[in-house]
Design an enzyme around this catalytic site. Structure first.
Site, PDB file in Angstrom:
ATOM      1  N   GLU A   1       0.784  -1.239   0.000  1.00 42.53           N
ATOM      2  CA  GLU A   1       0.000   0.000   0.000  1.00 42.53           C
ATOM      3  C   GLU A   1       0.816   1.289   0.000  1.00 42.53           C
ATOM      4  O   GLU A   1       0.810   2.057   0.969  1.00 42.53           O
ATOM      5  CB  GLU A   1      -0.991  -0.023   1.178  1.00 42.53           C
TER       6      GLU A   1
ATOM      7  N   GLU B   1      -5.966  -7.944  -0.814  1.00 39.94           N
ATOM      8  CA  GLU B   1      -6.702  -7.790   0.444  1.00 39.94           C
ATOM      9  C   GLU B   1      -8.156  -7.508   0.115  1.00 39.94           C
ATOM     10  O   GLU B   1      -8.455  -6.659  -0.722  1.00 39.94           O
ATOM     11  CB  GLU B   1      -6.173  -6.610   1.292  1.00 39.94           C
TER      12      GLU B   1
END
Ligand SMILES: *[C@@H]1O[C@H](CO)[C@@H](O)[C@H](O)[C@H]1NC(C)=O
Ligand SMILES: *[C@@H]1O[C@H](CO)[C@@H](O)[C@H](O)[C@H]1NC(C)=O
Length: 384
Positions: free
Chosen positions: A211, A318
């Site tokens: 991320e 995710e």
């Protein structure tokens, strides 16, 4: 936590209603298509519909399909299955900001026995989060820290020795000790050293970083390319590389944020674009409430189009939803969409398992994590 009692299915007529979790439709299915009270028939993919709980309002029932349409095409996706379905294993990166921190207090390692339980359920990919600040000494380009690396390797080997894939996930958000990583050469060196350790294990997958966010977009491109270059230069040539994007690698913003990443190159041509997607209002994965029953597909359909338009492969690294029926329908829709587009989507990983998640809303840690208890029966039907 909700428990699903198996309802007795006794009615008159030719076909009894299908019991909880039973098949209730799909190409070639000749059995009953109606579910017992409290359950409804939800399409998983063209070949499988299932009686899912609490869903009398969710009448997306698919009748048994008997037409002989063209056989699905798309190689590995031909059977309507994903290549990978699994879970992120999160605990070695805990204690963020406390570096190196104390083993057993600030951080720990995933439990090999619960990973084996998940493998027995059919999951075949585990993304193992760790902290760069612990695996190197002092700086991004520093030497590796043997003690932490050894413990991480034990986890990785437990996964790959059991036949599953293990994703190495430096869970760093493009940062080191809180500062954005700007040296592509240090980052390349980091990946070169780490990949050297795992270059002979073809079931390891390298995830460049978790991320990236609030970073220069060209820097995100360059860091990913540096990682690829470092990994391949180490002689790790058989493994997949998961690249991530800016804006927390969100699938829902991919087509406006990360389009420049189409330019990444890999001599082995094994890049997979890892995107993340949560279904709560701000997409942060902090609420058990999903926006709507359709939000799963809505948030990833643009990414699907981007992957197709650019000839790329993607993975949902995710995703999660709360333990409730709206989220369950949204998650089902999302996974069905991945299966239907398995020419570009390789798989998905639930966030998250790990021994320290306690009563976390999405915990997939066997035997009693909230997410595991509610979603395992559904998710494993998508396992390869
Ligand atoms: C590695 O694991 C052992 C237990 O197997 C533990 O004693 C040690 O502190 C750990 N070290 C690190 C750096 O994780
Ligand atoms: C971009 O992605 C979003 C989210 O999936 C989608 O709603 C939108 O239509 C996409 N835009 C384009 C131009 O593809």
């Amino acid at each position: 936590m909700k428990s699903f009692a198996i309802a007795a299915a006794l009615i008159g007529g030719a076909l009894a209603d299908q019991g909880a979790w039973a098949q209730c439709g799909g190409i070639g299915w000749t059995g009953g298509t109606k579910c017992v009270s409290g359950y409804s028939c939800v399409k998983s993919n063209d070949y499988y519909s299932q009686c899912l709980p609490g869903a009398n309002t969710l009448t997306t029932s698919t009748k048994a399909v008997t037409t002989s349409g063209p056989a699905p095409t798309g190689g590995a996706g031909a059977a309507g299955k994903l290549r990978w379905l699994g879970v992120s294993e999160s605990v070695a990166e805990f204690g963020s900001g406390t570096y190196p921190g104390t083993y057993g207090k600030d951080f720990y390692f995933p439990d090999s026995s619960t990973i084996q339980t998940l493998i027995q359920q059919g999951y075949n990919i585990f993304r193992v989060a760790f902290a760069m600040e612990r695996i190197v000494q002092g700086s991004v380009g520093g030497a590796l820290n043997t003690a932490y690396l050894t413990n991480l390797t034990t986890t990785i080997n437990a996964i790959t020795n059991a036949g599953a894939y293990a994703v190495l996930d430096p869970h760093n958000f493009g940062r080191f000790n809180g500062a954005i990583i700007t040296s592509t050469s240090d980052f390349q060196s980091f990946w070169n050293k780490l990949a050297t350790q795992f270059k002979s294990n073809s079931k390891v997958i390298f995830d460049t970083n978790n991320e990236y966010h609030d970073m220069d977009q060209t820097l995100v491109l360059n860091l990913n390319q540096a990682a690829i270059n470092g990994i391949r230069a180490a002689g790790a040539t058989s493994q997949y590389i998961f690249v991530e994007g800016n804006s927390y690698t969100g699938a829902w913003t991919w087509n406006t944020t990360n389009t420049n990443l189409a330019a990444l190159t890999d001599p082995q041509n094994k890049i997979v674009y890892e995107m993340h997607q949560y279904l709560d209002s701000d997409g942060s994965g902090t609420s058990a409430t999903c926006v709507s029953a359709n939000i799963g597909v809505q948030r990833i359909v643009g990414a699907t189009q981007w992957l197709k338009a650019n000839g790329k492969q993607g993975v949902l690294g995710e995703f999660a939803g709360g333990a409730n029926s709206v989220c369950q329908t949204a998650v089902t829709g999302l996974l069905d969409h991945l299966v239907q587009n398995s020419d570009v989507w390789t798989g998905a990983l639930w966030w998250a398992a790990g021994p320290w998640w306690g009563n976390y809303i999405y915990s997939f840690e066997p035997p009693s994590g909230t997410g595991y208890s509610y979603y395992n029966s559904l998710l494993k039907t998508y396992a390869p």
